[in-house]
Design a protein around this motif. Structure first.
Motif, mmCIF file in Angstrom:
data_model
loop_
_atom_site.group_PDB
_atom_site.id
_atom_site.type_symbol
_atom_site.label_atom_id
_atom_site.label_comp_id
_atom_site.label_asym_id
_atom_site.label_seq_id
_atom_site.Cartn_x
_atom_site.Cartn_y
_atom_site.Cartn_z
ATOM 1 N N GLY A 50 43.615 49.158 54.243
ATOM 2 C CA GLY A 50 44.761 49.258 53.359
ATOM 3 C C GLY A 50 45.206 48.045 52.596
ATOM 4 N N LEU A 51 44.867 47.106 53.208
ATOM 5 C CA LEU A 51 45.098 45.775 52.245
ATOM 6 C C LEU A 51 43.922 45.185 51.610
ATOM 7 C CD1 LEU A 51 46.936 44.168 55.418
ATOM 8 C CD2 LEU A 51 48.159 44.926 53.330
ATOM 9 N N ILE A 52 42.791 45.489 52.173
ATOM 10 C CA ILE A 52 41.714 44.691 51.762
ATOM 11 C C ILE A 52 41.034 45.512 50.511
ATOM 12 C CG2 ILE A 52 39.164 44.294 52.228
ATOM 13 C CD1 ILE A 52 40.192 43.072 54.917
ATOM 14 N N MET A 53 41.085 47.082 50.656
ATOM 15 C CA MET A 53 40.468 47.857 49.662
ATOM 16 C C MET A 53 41.031 47.598 48.283
ATOM 17 S SD MET A 53 37.826 49.771 49.406
ATOM 18 C CE MET A 53 37.321 49.948 50.927
ATOM 19 N N PRO A 54 42.516 47.509 48.108
ATOM 20 C CA PRO A 54 42.776 47.138 46.726
ATOM 21 C C PRO A 54 42.224 45.878 46.043
ATOM 22 C CG PRO A 54 44.696 47.898 47.995
ATOM 23 C CD PRO A 54 43.468 47.741 48.960
ATOM 24 N N LEU A 55 42.066 44.955 46.792
ATOM 25 C CA LEU A 55 41.334 43.659 46.391
ATOM 26 C C LEU A 55 40.160 43.928 45.852
ATOM 27 C CD1 LEU A 55 43.240 40.884 48.638
ATOM 28 C CD2 LEU A 55 43.740 41.410 46.295
ATOM 29 N N ILE A 56 39.189 44.537 46.701
ATOM 30 C CA ILE A 56 37.889 44.788 46.372
ATOM 31 C C ILE A 56 37.769 45.827 45.268
ATOM 32 C CG2 ILE A 56 35.694 45.959 47.291
ATOM 33 C CD1 ILE A 56 36.792 45.348 50.118
#
Length: 63
Positions: free
Chosen positions: A7-13
């Protein structure tokens, strides 16, 4: 080993991928850029988010 918090990493990817795609499309359409286009391709792809931001702020020439 802890579980990855997607949930934290996917938006950055997703942001990184979108900026790279938009940057590469913009570079392909651009007639004039600061420096050679091959250099900006490498910077956009290898520079992650900062590479795309660098292209949009430094690499593009205003007509």
């Amino acid at each position: 080993m802890e579980e990855v918090k997607w949930g934290l990493i996917m938006p950055l990817i997703i942001l990184q991928a979108l900026l790279a795609i938009i940057g590469l499309i913009s570079l392909a359409k651009a007639d004039n850029v600061r420096g050679p286009k091959w250099m900006w391709i490498i910077i956009i792809i290898c520079g992650n988010i900062l590479g795309s931001v660098a292209y949009f702020t430094i690499g593009r020439k205003d007509v």
